[in-house]
Write a protein that holds these residues in place. Structure first.
Motif, mmCIF file in Angstrom:
data_model
loop_
_atom_site.group_PDB
_atom_site.id
_atom_site.type_symbol
_atom_site.label_atom_id
_atom_site.label_comp_id
_atom_site.label_asym_id
_atom_site.label_seq_id
_atom_site.Cartn_x
_atom_site.Cartn_y
_atom_site.Cartn_z
ATOM 1 N N VAL A 111 0.867 -1.316 -0.151
ATOM 2 C CA VAL A 111 0.027 -0.027 -0.034
ATOM 3 C C VAL A 111 0.838 1.306 -0.045
ATOM 4 C CG1 VAL A 111 -1.758 1.231 1.194
ATOM 5 C CG2 VAL A 111 -1.968 -1.182 1.252
ATOM 6 N N GLU A 112 1.887 1.346 0.871
ATOM 7 C CA GLU A 112 2.776 2.375 0.729
ATOM 8 C C GLU A 112 3.492 2.737 -0.513
ATOM 9 O OE1 GLU A 112 4.394 3.768 4.689
ATOM 10 O OE2 GLU A 112 1.982 3.855 3.808
ATOM 11 N N GLN A 113 3.731 1.886 -1.311
ATOM 12 C CA GLN A 113 4.228 1.981 -2.700
ATOM 13 C C GLN A 113 3.281 2.413 -3.685
ATOM 14 O OE1 GLN A 113 5.771 -1.924 -3.529
ATOM 15 N NE2 GLN A 113 7.357 -1.796 -1.999
ATOM 16 N N HIS A 114 2.088 2.206 -3.279
ATOM 17 C CA HIS A 114 1.066 2.463 -4.353
ATOM 18 C C HIS A 114 -0.273 3.605 -4.269
ATOM 19 C CE1 HIS A 114 2.511 -1.502 -5.704
ATOM 20 N NE2 HIS A 114 2.277 -0.971 -6.921
ATOM 21 N N ILE A 115 -0.164 3.685 -2.826
ATOM 22 C CA ILE A 115 -1.191 4.464 -2.344
ATOM 23 C C ILE A 115 -1.155 5.962 -2.655
ATOM 24 C CG2 ILE A 115 -0.478 5.436 -0.028
ATOM 25 C CD1 ILE A 115 -3.279 4.902 0.862
ATOM 26 N N HIS A 116 -2.132 6.898 -3.000
ATOM 27 C CA HIS A 116 -2.209 8.304 -3.276
ATOM 28 C C HIS A 116 -2.986 9.072 -2.470
ATOM 29 C CE1 HIS A 116 -5.872 7.892 -5.661
ATOM 30 N NE2 HIS A 116 -5.518 6.571 -6.160
ATOM 31 N N PRO A 117 -2.639 10.106 -2.316
ATOM 32 C CA PRO A 117 -3.275 11.359 -1.297
ATOM 33 C C PRO A 117 -4.888 11.148 -1.803
ATOM 34 C CG PRO A 117 -1.126 12.262 -2.260
ATOM 35 C CD PRO A 117 -1.570 11.050 -2.874
ATOM 36 N N GLY A 118 -5.788 11.117 -1.166
ATOM 37 C CA GLY A 118 -7.082 11.033 -1.460
ATOM 38 C C GLY A 118 -8.028 9.755 -1.214
ATOM 39 N N VAL A 119 -7.292 8.577 -0.999
ATOM 40 C CA VAL A 119 -7.715 7.405 -1.092
ATOM 41 C C VAL A 119 -8.716 7.320 0.197
ATOM 42 C CG1 VAL A 119 -7.256 4.644 -0.892
ATOM 43 C CG2 VAL A 119 -6.176 6.141 -2.535
ATOM 44 N N ARG A 120 -9.934 6.839 0.104
ATOM 45 C CA ARG A 120 -10.669 6.870 1.380
ATOM 46 C C ARG A 120 -11.378 5.506 1.682
ATOM 47 N NH1 ARG A 120 -12.889 11.301 1.720
ATOM 48 N NH2 ARG A 120 -12.004 12.427 0.193
ATOM 49 N N GLU A 121 -11.057 4.545 0.641
ATOM 50 C CA GLU A 121 -11.625 3.267 1.027
ATOM 51 C C GLU A 121 -10.785 2.138 0.355
ATOM 52 O OE1 GLU A 121 -15.857 2.053 -0.679
ATOM 53 O OE2 GLU A 121 -14.562 1.103 -2.151
ATOM 54 N N PHE A 122 -10.407 0.995 1.179
ATOM 55 C CA PHE A 122 -9.610 -0.115 0.697
ATOM 56 C C PHE A 122 -10.779 -1.124 0.363
ATOM 57 C CE2 PHE A 122 -6.107 0.899 3.556
ATOM 58 C CZ PHE A 122 -5.344 1.630 2.365
ATOM 59 N N HIS A 123 -10.938 -1.677 -0.890
ATOM 60 C CA HIS A 123 -11.687 -2.679 -1.391
ATOM 61 C C HIS A 123 -10.927 -3.947 -1.234
ATOM 62 C CE1 HIS A 123 -14.915 -4.423 -4.119
ATOM 63 N NE2 HIS A 123 -13.971 -5.166 -4.407
ATOM 64 N N ILE A 124 -11.250 -5.081 -0.350
ATOM 65 C CA ILE A 124 -10.364 -6.001 -0.069
ATOM 66 C C ILE A 124 -11.344 -7.444 -0.544
ATOM 67 C CG2 ILE A 124 -9.212 -7.137 1.592
ATOM 68 C CD1 ILE A 124 -8.946 -4.437 3.259
ATOM 69 N N VAL A 125 -10.823 -8.241 -1.323
ATOM 70 C CA VAL A 125 -11.220 -9.582 -1.481
ATOM 71 C C VAL A 125 -10.055 -10.408 -1.932
ATOM 72 C CG1 VAL A 125 -13.596 -8.746 -2.403
ATOM 73 C CG2 VAL A 125 -11.591 -8.959 -4.169
ATOM 74 N N GLY A 126 -10.230 -11.862 -1.920
ATOM 75 C CA GLY A 126 -9.406 -12.550 -1.953
ATOM 76 C C GLY A 126 -9.827 -14.091 -2.155
#
Length: 367
Positions: free
Chosen positions: A102-117
């Protein structure tokens, strides 16, 4: 004009009048709409309904899709994302490893993680709890929309806990909403033929019912374009509509266009644009008690998404950053999109872009 055409025109007019009077469409109405080639009338009617519900606003979110594991015990016929334990490309990330990603790819303003697997039976339920706990502690201001109803059913089986207990454990560590996946087509016959060896129809619905009773607002989907009939699709929508009557917990319905397993598959192996637009419009007409219909650009492409905004869709999804499941199955679309492109896309359809949070609270309106 021959009698068959006259009868078809008459039936379409009856449906138009029914919708304008606020009457519910039936199974027979929905199947008729699928069989009709009058896409413009169907789309125009869906547009009327959407404008009554949402005006010209079209919603999107700054979100990021995350996948902790692709190891899965299920062997669904349409899935190219899953791997067996030890197979080349299989992975199971710890909370710390995911944070690093996440640290490598996140950008400012992201307000939701959509998590499936995947449904990985080689780790305990506690692994899935700890996974989202780590994210919640590191990013307390990002909403966790995690796991499908099928995953919740899987967690229940491996833990011995009830659906309610599983959801409560996840809510304690930050779960705020469920994703809509795992629905596929809500027909046990379909699920048997397509080897959907995970939550059955009643289990999928019961997980969402339980989540709604606990105060979670959830999403729901329909994966169309394989062996199912038009009647199967409409029956799917009617089951969702019935549960929504009971709980009012669904925020959005997401028609997902089936992707071919081979990324190089030609157009004949994919749903037509006509079918995709018709499905979005019919979803809007059948699901009168769900506020939003989402156009999922990952599966239908950005330009068709733009057209769908005039045919019943009021949600253009989100930025995603890097989608994997549909792309593993042959999607030819971008893996993500920028906020600026989403705004441009929505404005290009003559609509008003609205940045939202997970719960459709408005963050910013781009007039």
């Amino acid at each position: 004009m021959n009698i068959a055409v006259q009868n078809e025109n008459k039936q379409m007019q009856e449906i138009v009048e029914k919708v304008r009077r606020g009457e519910r469409l039936t199974l027979e109405d929905g199947v008729f709409l699928y069989k009709s080639d009058d896409l413009l009338t169907i789309g125009q009617l869906a547009n009327e309904v959407n404008l009554q519900k949402n005006g010209k606003k079209v919603y999107f979110i700054e979100n990021m899709s995350l996948y902790f594991t692709n190891v899965c015990e299920a062997h669904c016929a349409f899935c190219n994302f899953r791997k067996d334990e030890g197979q080349e490309g299989a992975y199971t990330l710890s909370g710390e490893q995911m944070i690093e990603y996440v640290e490598q790819h996140i950008h400012p303003g992201v307000r939701e993680f959509h998590i499936v697997g995947g449904h990985n039976p080689h780790v305990p339920f506690q692994y899935y709890v700890d996974s989202i706990k780590a994210l919640h502690e590191k990013y307390p201001d990002v909403t966790l929309k995690a796991y499908t109803a099928a995953e919740i059913d899987f967690f229940s089986r491996i833990s011995g806990l009830s659906y309610k207990e599983v959801l409560q454990e996840l809510m304690k560590v930050g779960l705020k909403s469920l994703t809509g996946g795992g629905a596929e087509i809500l027909s046990d016959q379909y699920r048997k033929k397509m080897r959907v060896d995970k939550a059955d129809v009643s289990q999928y619905l019961e997980v969402h019912r339980t989540a709604h009773e606990l105060g979670l607002r959830t999403h729901t989907t329909m994966l169309y374009g394989s062996i199912e009939s038009h009647e199967d699709r409409i029956k799917h929508m009617l089951q969702i509509r019935e549960l929504q009557d009971e709980t009012n917990g669904f925020q959005v319905f997401i028609p997902l266009s089936m992707q071919p397993i081979n990324p190089k598959a030609g157009i004949r192996r994919r749903n037509s644009a006509f079918e995709d637009l018709k499905t979005i419009a019919i979803s809007r007409l059948m699901l009168d008690n769900i506020q939003h219909i989402k156009a999922y650009f990952i599966n239908i492409g950005t330009q068709l998404t733009q057209v769908s905004l005039t045919m019943g869709a009021s949600d253009a999804h989100g930025t995603i950053v890097k989608e994997r499941i549909s792309h593993a199955a042959g999607a030819l679309t971008p893996e993500g999109i920028t906020r600026e492109d989403l705004i441009w896309l929505i404005k290009g359809a003559g609509r008003i872009p609205v940045e939202r949070d997970t719960f459709y609270n408005e963050i910013k309106v781009y007039e």
